[in-house]
Design a protein around this motif. Structure first.
Motif, PDB file in Angstrom:
ATOM      1  N   SER A  12       0.834  -1.204   0.000  1.00  0.00           N
ATOM      2  CA  SER A  12       0.000   0.000   0.000  1.00  0.00           C
ATOM      3  C   SER A  12       0.862   1.244   0.000  1.00  0.00           C
ATOM      4  O   SER A  12       2.017   1.226   0.434  1.00  0.00           O
ATOM      5  CB  SER A  12      -0.901   0.023   1.242  1.00  0.00           C
ATOM      6  OG  SER A  12      -1.786  -1.078   1.271  1.00  0.00           O
ATOM      7  N   TYR A  18      -6.021  13.135  -1.444  1.00  0.00           N
ATOM      8  CA  TYR A  18      -5.231  11.947  -1.165  1.00  0.00           C
ATOM      9  C   TYR A  18      -5.683  10.807  -2.089  1.00  0.00           C
ATOM     10  O   TYR A  18      -6.833  10.748  -2.503  1.00  0.00           O
ATOM     11  CB  TYR A  18      -5.415  11.494   0.281  1.00  0.00           C
ATOM     12  CG  TYR A  18      -5.077  12.529   1.312  1.00  0.00           C
ATOM     13  CD1 TYR A  18      -6.080  13.275   1.941  1.00  0.00           C
ATOM     14  CD2 TYR A  18      -3.756  12.765   1.684  1.00  0.00           C
ATOM     15  CE1 TYR A  18      -5.781  14.219   2.890  1.00  0.00           C
ATOM     16  CE2 TYR A  18      -3.449  13.716   2.646  1.00  0.00           C
ATOM     17  CZ  TYR A  18      -4.458  14.440   3.238  1.00  0.00           C
ATOM     18  OH  TYR A  18      -4.158  15.383   4.188  1.00  0.00           O
ATOM     19  N   GLN A  23      -5.324   6.797  -1.551  1.00  0.00           N
ATOM     20  CA  GLN A  23      -4.878   5.617  -0.823  1.00  0.00           C
ATOM     21  C   GLN A  23      -4.909   4.436  -1.779  1.00  0.00           C
ATOM     22  O   GLN A  23      -5.974   4.124  -2.327  1.00  0.00           O
ATOM     23  CB  GLN A  23      -5.786   5.354   0.378  1.00  0.00           C
ATOM     24  CG  GLN A  23      -5.417   4.104   1.161  1.00  0.00           C
ATOM     25  CD  GLN A  23      -4.059   4.209   1.829  1.00  0.00           C
ATOM     26  OE1 GLN A  23      -3.726   5.235   2.422  1.00  0.00           O
ATOM     27  NE2 GLN A  23      -3.276   3.145   1.749  1.00  0.00           N
ATOM     28  N   ARG A  64       0.209   5.855  -0.056  1.00  0.00           N
ATOM     29  CA  ARG A  64      -0.725   6.972  -0.137  1.00  0.00           C
ATOM     30  C   ARG A  64      -0.060   8.161  -0.812  1.00  0.00           C
ATOM     31  O   ARG A  64       1.030   8.575  -0.413  1.00  0.00           O
ATOM     32  CB  ARG A  64      -1.243   7.380   1.244  1.00  0.00           C
ATOM     33  CG  ARG A  64      -2.388   8.383   1.170  1.00  0.00           C
ATOM     34  CD  ARG A  64      -2.959   8.742   2.518  1.00  0.00           C
ATOM     35  NE  ARG A  64      -2.140   9.719   3.208  1.00  0.00           N
ATOM     36  CZ  ARG A  64      -2.585  10.496   4.195  1.00  0.00           C
ATOM     37  NH1 ARG A  64      -3.846  10.408   4.597  1.00  0.00           N
ATOM     38  NH2 ARG A  64      -1.776  11.353   4.796  1.00  0.00           N
TER      39      ARG A  64
END
Length: 119
Positions: A16, A78, A80, A18
């Motif tokens: 992951s 943002y 994500q 961001r």
């Protein structure tokens, strides 16, 4: 008006990351904020976009994995990104549609941030 994007990097598949993008300067209002990406040899494509109304659009390839969000008070957007895949490797560009004066909508691009997903 300036857009400052950050958060790219190298991540393993399944990981992951961001991304963040901040809009600054003389801004009257913001119509939409979002992210595009461009992989080598390919055209720039929409990843996700959020309108001032709250409407969100995602590319089919990222639905269920990526989430766009905004901090309206700080003019931040943002992205994500979860369950990353090698095919997500690209330069990611922040895109903002805003008005510096009432009436005229202008389109701005950030400098691009590289995301590389290793298999």
């Amino acid at each position: 008006v300036q857009l400052q994007a950050s958060g790219g990097g190298l991540v393993q598949a399944g990981g992951s990351l961001r991304l963040s993008c901040a809009a600054s300067g003389s801004i009257y209002n913001i119509n939409h904020m979002g992210w595009y990406r461009q992989a080598p040899g390919k055209q720039r494509e929409l990843v996700a976009r959020m309108l001032i109304t709250g409407t969100i659009n995602y590319a089919d390839s990222v639905k269920g994995r990526f989430t766009i969000s905004r901090d309206n008070a700080k003019n931040l957007v943002y992205l994500q990104m979860n369950t990353l895949k090698p095919e997500d490797t690209a330069v990611y560009y922040c895109n903002v549609g805003l008005r510096v004066v009432p009436g005229r909508l202008e389109n701005y691009w950030g400098q691009g941030t590289q995301l590389t997903v290793s298999s």
